[in-house]
Scaffold this motif. Sequence first.
Motif: not given
Ligand SMILES: [Mg+2]
Lengths: 372, 255
Positions: B44, B88, B166
């Motif tokens: 990330t 995410q 993500d």
């Molecule tokens: Mg991550």
Amino acid sequence: MNVATPSVEVTGDDGSVRLAGEWTLAGLQGRLPSLRQRLTRASAGARTWDLSGVQRLDTLGASVLWRTWGERLPETLIADEALRGMFAAVSVLGPRPPAAPDRASIPGRIAGLGRRGLGALSQMLGVVGVLGQAALDLVHLARRPQDAPLRELSANLYKTGVSALPITALVGFLIGIVLSYLSALQLKNFGADVFIIDILGIGITRELGPVLVAVLVAGRSGSAMTAQLGVMRVTEEIDALATMGVPAGLRLVLPKVLALLITMPLLVAWTSSAAIAGGMVAAAFQLDMSFGFFLDTLPRVVPLANAWIGLAKGLAFGMTIALVACHFGLNVKPNTESLSENTTRSVVSAITLVILVDAVFAIATRNMGMPG
Amino acid sequence: MKPVIEVSGLVTRFGRQTIHAGLDLAVLAGEVVALVGGSGSGKTTLLRQIVGLLRPASGEVKVLGQPVLSGDPLADRALRRRFGVLFQQGALFSALNVFENIAFPLRELRWLDRDTVRDLVMVKLAMVELEAQHAWLMPAELSGGMVKRVALARALALEPELLLLDEPTAGLDPDRSAAFVELIRRLRQQLGLTVVLVTHDLDTLAALATRVAVLGERRILAYGTLEHVMAQDHPFIRGFFALDRMERALARARS
Ligand SMILES: [Mg+2]
Ligand SMILES: Nc1ncnc2c1ncn2[C@@H]1O[C@H](COP(=O)(O)OP(=O)(O)OP(=O)(O)O)[C@@H](O)[C@H]1O
């Protein structure tokens, strides 16, 4: 970035239309209205659409063409698989629904007014509900003292009380100076200098001190309480606590209410003292009144009842602020807009309610604590 | 072919903790690069560096031939409109409903009329297999998988040339994951999209990725086709692609 200009071209007299260039967001920027007109004109008699010159087509290009064609593919379409895939994607667009009539009618507005009134009423009931829950939690604590949220209480005492000492003292002192200075200017004209002590003593301990502290605490601690509970709602932390068997009322609301009940009277005493000190300093400069004389006279002209009234107001205001703050915090909807709205409403309602409670006090205590 | 993303000598630090120590990565136009690595390995964080949300301690990040943090606000903004990002956690605007979330980047362009914006939002919703009535729900009223799909629709709103995702399929059921794979394939075919995706899902990876980058020990451990990466002898790679699991995924992807 170089983008091939999208173009529309009518070829031959059978009215077939040739498109070329980039029919994408980048290609259509600034050209959309004129291209739409050309498309509408070209589509009048066109049966064949030749898209073999189109280099790229995205959802924007495809949906513009789809609308031009009246939400269906033209009879003859010359296009490769990729382009046809794009049209398949925009084929979800059905005919545009007719525009909904808007603008509230007059009965609608009256109904809106009524709804607002009912909303305010239900908020009041909500505050009462928080009070009731806090009382029930207290009863529960009396039976099971080991559940007492002592750490939370002490943290809240520090945050709402100790850390508020400097700012309340400063504001109180400055207000005292201003009040004393302005009153002294008038009193001098009448030669009634000594009455400055009566004015400051009664005005500050009974009225100004408590209200001043309430406004400061509502802005400082009330907003913080609402925001904290609100963010915990947004991030589902309150739900997480509930699943661990930790009741939100006992651990989050009660410590806040108790903390303000304890700190507010103390802050009132502290701030009123600072304000009187400020007034005393200004009186010394303006009226040549010595500190000793001021302090000797003060208890003689200001009955003690005024101090008690001030402290009682501190209690009542503290409870009002904490209950309102917790009510609005617990009612935040899980989005940022509601969080900011409820924080604002918490502070505004708390201050308004404090003024109302103050008026009730004024009537209830009209025969108490007056000199003479 | 020219690289769409060029990361060279990237160093990322949080306090005294070093996340990336001299990381290099180049992604070519039209590729789908899958970024894999253990939890907390900095995937990330690498995406955040690529989109310019973090400033490298040293090293350089170039996207679409331009430095992401050029210092020129206009150039930066124009560049950011050319890529779409799926976070995410979705990162939907909680105060706006689904429709407004997707319409937001389109309205920011300021030259599309209302009806066109409406059409585009409805098409994007259909692309990620959401129904028209879902458009009026607030983010708090969506299921976890729906949040992912709305976020994807929003990332696609500006017809990006580059898509950074993500964990796009985490929280989706297998059917929806397959549909997602299909959607990305189609978009790539139609628009020549370049995609970088972080994923732990071997099925998605086997079906989509043209190249796989393995992140570990603060750098790229291996970068190449799936076969190439699987042939590497490194404990993490062996563990991640436990061979039998991987073969099953490959078989499913081919069928
Ligand atoms: Mg991550
Ligand atoms: N803002 C931050 N401040 C300090 N440390 C951070 C910050 N963001 C990430 N980290 C640290 O950087 C490391 C990498 O985090 P990152 O989120 O990139 O992991 P990841 O590879 O995406 O993991 P996952 O697969 O679990 O999502 C972690 O150790 C994390 O604690």
